[in-house]
Design a protein around this motif. Structure first.
Motif, short mmCIF file in Angstrom:
data_model
loop_
_atom_site.label_atom_id
_atom_site.label_comp_id
_atom_site.label_asym_id
_atom_site.label_seq_id
_atom_site.Cartn_x
_atom_site.Cartn_y
_atom_site.Cartn_z
N GLU A 25 71.41 -21.43 6.05
CA GLU A 25 72.90 -21.42 5.87
C GLU A 25 73.53 -20.95 7.27
N GLU A 26 72.92 -19.96 7.91
CA GLU A 26 73.42 -19.56 9.22
C GLU A 26 73.29 -20.60 10.37
N PHE A 27 72.36 -21.30 10.42
CA PHE A 27 71.92 -22.39 11.46
C PHE A 27 72.24 -23.87 11.37
N ALA A 28 72.09 -24.34 10.22
CA ALA A 28 72.04 -25.51 9.81
C ALA A 28 73.22 -26.54 10.45
N SER A 29 74.35 -25.79 10.52
CA SER A 29 75.64 -26.42 11.08
C SER A 29 75.84 -26.18 12.41
N THR A 30 74.95 -25.92 13.36
CA THR A 30 75.20 -25.59 14.57
C THR A 30 74.70 -27.07 15.23
N HIS A 31 75.22 -27.04 16.68
CA HIS A 31 75.14 -28.71 17.32
C HIS A 31 73.62 -28.92 17.38
N ILE A 32 72.73 -27.74 17.53
CA ILE A 32 71.51 -28.28 17.62
C ILE A 32 70.74 -29.06 16.65
N PHE A 33 71.07 -28.57 15.40
CA PHE A 33 70.51 -29.01 14.11
C PHE A 33 71.15 -30.45 13.80
N LYS A 34 72.71 -30.42 14.04
CA LYS A 34 73.41 -31.47 13.63
C LYS A 34 72.89 -32.77 14.43
N GLU A 35 72.37 -32.73 15.76
CA GLU A 35 72.01 -33.75 16.56
C GLU A 35 70.75 -34.14 16.07
N ILE A 36 69.96 -33.61 14.99
CA ILE A 36 68.70 -34.13 14.69
C ILE A 36 68.96 -34.96 13.49
N PRO A 37 68.33 -36.13 13.52
CA PRO A 37 68.41 -36.75 12.08
C PRO A 37 68.23 -36.41 10.93
N SER A 38 69.14 -36.52 9.93
CA SER A 38 69.00 -36.03 8.57
C SER A 38 67.55 -35.94 8.02
N ALA A 39 66.70 -36.94 8.21
CA ALA A 39 65.54 -37.06 7.59
C ALA A 39 64.44 -36.13 8.35
N GLU A 40 64.70 -35.71 9.34
CA GLU A 40 63.97 -34.71 10.04
C GLU A 40 64.54 -33.41 10.32
N ARG A 41 65.67 -32.93 9.97
CA ARG A 41 66.35 -32.00 9.95
C ARG A 41 65.71 -30.74 9.41
N GLU A 42 65.44 -30.67 8.12
CA GLU A 42 64.68 -29.85 7.32
C GLU A 42 63.31 -29.35 7.92
N ALA A 43 62.64 -30.29 8.27
CA ALA A 43 61.26 -29.90 9.07
C ALA A 43 61.57 -29.20 10.18
N GLU A 44 62.74 -29.44 11.09
CA GLU A 44 63.18 -28.68 12.25
C GLU A 44 63.66 -27.44 11.99
N LEU A 45 64.23 -27.44 10.77
CA LEU A 45 64.91 -25.99 10.37
C LEU A 45 63.90 -24.98 10.06
N ILE A 46 62.76 -25.36 9.29
CA ILE A 46 61.63 -24.81 8.88
C ILE A 46 60.77 -24.28 9.90
N LYS A 47 60.50 -25.20 10.98
CA LYS A 47 59.91 -24.94 12.42
C LYS A 47 60.80 -23.75 13.06
N ALA A 48 61.95 -23.86 13.41
CA ALA A 48 62.80 -22.97 13.83
C ALA A 48 62.63 -21.50 13.33
N HIS A 49 62.77 -21.72 11.90
CA HIS A 49 62.69 -20.30 10.88
C HIS A 49 61.33 -19.55 11.30
N LYS A 50 60.10 -20.44 11.34
CA LYS A 50 58.93 -19.85 11.64
C LYS A 50 58.83 -19.34 13.09
N ILE A 51 59.76 -19.89 14.18
CA ILE A 51 59.53 -19.41 15.40
C ILE A 51 60.45 -17.91 15.35
N ALA A 52 61.70 -18.02 14.68
CA ALA A 52 62.51 -16.86 14.61
C ALA A 52 61.83 -15.78 13.96
#
Length: 71
Positions: free
Chosen positions: A22-49
């Motif tokens: 909710e906090e990060f999905a709308s940032t330009h970092i994630f909006k630039e990622i194709p929607s098919a890959e966005r969820e996986a990248e959010l998961i990856k970023a959450h693990k890093i965080a």
């Protein structure tokens, strides 16, 4: 401090994935990622965080940065 594509997370960040998304999905970092890959990248970023690193898992046949570094 843990970092993902220029986003620097506070030490000890521990919000659940739903809040993180909710906090990060709308940032330009994630909006630039194709929607098919966005969820996986959010998961990856959450693990890093929350863990400060990327777990060594393979995502849809692609190696993570951790695995590449081990070669």
């Amino acid at each position: 401090m843990p970092e993902y594509r220029g986003i620097i997370f506070a030490e000890g960040y521990n919000k659940p994935f739903a809040e993180f998304k909710e906090e990060f999905a709308s940032t330009h970092i994630f909006k630039e990622i194709p929607s098919a890959e966005r969820e996986a990248e959010l998961i990856k970023a959450h693990k890093i965080a929350t863990n400060g690193n990327i777990s060594a898992t393979v995502r849809k046949g692609k190696e993570t940065e951790t695995e590449k570094a081990g070669d």
